[in-house]
Motif scaffolding. Sequence first.
Motif, PDB file in Angstrom:
ATOM      1  N   GLU A  27      -2.304  -2.951   8.163  1.00 19.32           N
ATOM      2  CA  GLU A  27      -2.737  -4.027   9.067  1.00 19.32           C
ATOM      3  C   GLU A  27      -3.273  -5.344   8.107  1.00 19.32           C
ATOM      4  O   GLU A  27      -2.979  -6.318   8.060  1.00 19.32           O
ATOM      5  N   LEU A  28      -4.290  -4.716   7.465  1.00 22.47           N
ATOM      6  CA  LEU A  28      -5.251  -5.516   6.522  1.00 22.47           C
ATOM      7  C   LEU A  28      -4.261  -6.191   5.596  1.00 22.47           C
ATOM      8  O   LEU A  28      -4.193  -7.164   5.136  1.00 22.47           O
ATOM      9  N   GLY A  29      -3.273  -5.253   5.016  1.00 26.95           N
ATOM     10  CA  GLY A  29      -2.382  -5.683   3.997  1.00 26.95           C
ATOM     11  C   GLY A  29      -1.514  -6.623   4.270  1.00 26.95           C
ATOM     12  O   GLY A  29      -1.326  -7.661   3.708  1.00 26.95           O
ATOM     13  N   GLU A  30      -1.091  -6.406   5.593  1.00 22.57           N
ATOM     14  CA  GLU A  30      -0.010  -7.821   6.127  1.00 22.57           C
ATOM     15  C   GLU A  30      -0.756  -8.904   6.332  1.00 22.57           C
ATOM     16  O   GLU A  30      -0.293  -9.926   5.775  1.00 22.57           O
ATOM     17  N   LEU A  31      -2.110  -8.887   6.788  1.00 18.25           N
ATOM     18  CA  LEU A  31      -2.796 -10.403   7.238  1.00 18.25           C
ATOM     19  C   LEU A  31      -3.235 -10.808   5.737  1.00 18.25           C
ATOM     20  O   LEU A  31      -3.239 -11.912   5.595  1.00 18.25           O
TER      21      LEU A  31
END
Length: 134
Positions: A27-31
Motif C-alpha cells: 500500500e505504501l509503495g502504491e501511494l
Amino acid sequence: MGSLKDSRQIGERIRSRRKALAMTQEELGELAGVTYQQVQKYEKGASNLSPERLQRVAAALQVPLDYFFRDEKPIRKGAVREEMASYKREAFAPSSEEKEILRQFRRLDTPSSRALALSLLRSLVKHAATGGQK
C-alpha cells in the motif's frame, strides 16, 4: 528540526509510521509510486530516498517532512496521542486534481462503475510507472 539522519534511521521512521497506520508495504509503495521491494529497501536503510521520493512517502504516511529528521524525545504519557493529532493537522492537503478525482468517483452510482474506474486508474498508474513501456 533535528539532527541529520542516515538512511537506516529514516527507514526506521518509515517502518514505524507505516505500521502505526496498519499499512502494508504494498500500500505504501502504491501511494509513493514505488514497488513494495523498494519500500523494503527504504525501511532497511539499504536505499537512499531522493527529496522528491521522501516527500511522496511523507504524504503517503500523512506526516510532515520533518517527521523523518526529528530527534527522539523521551516518551511521556499521552505523547503518542498528541503527536498523532499533530500529524493529522499537518497532513498534506489533497491537490485540486485529487479532489476532482474524488468528486467524479463519488458521482458513479453503481459498484461496477466504481470498480471499472478504479481498475482504469490502476492501469494508468502502472503504465505511467513503466514510462509507457509494456
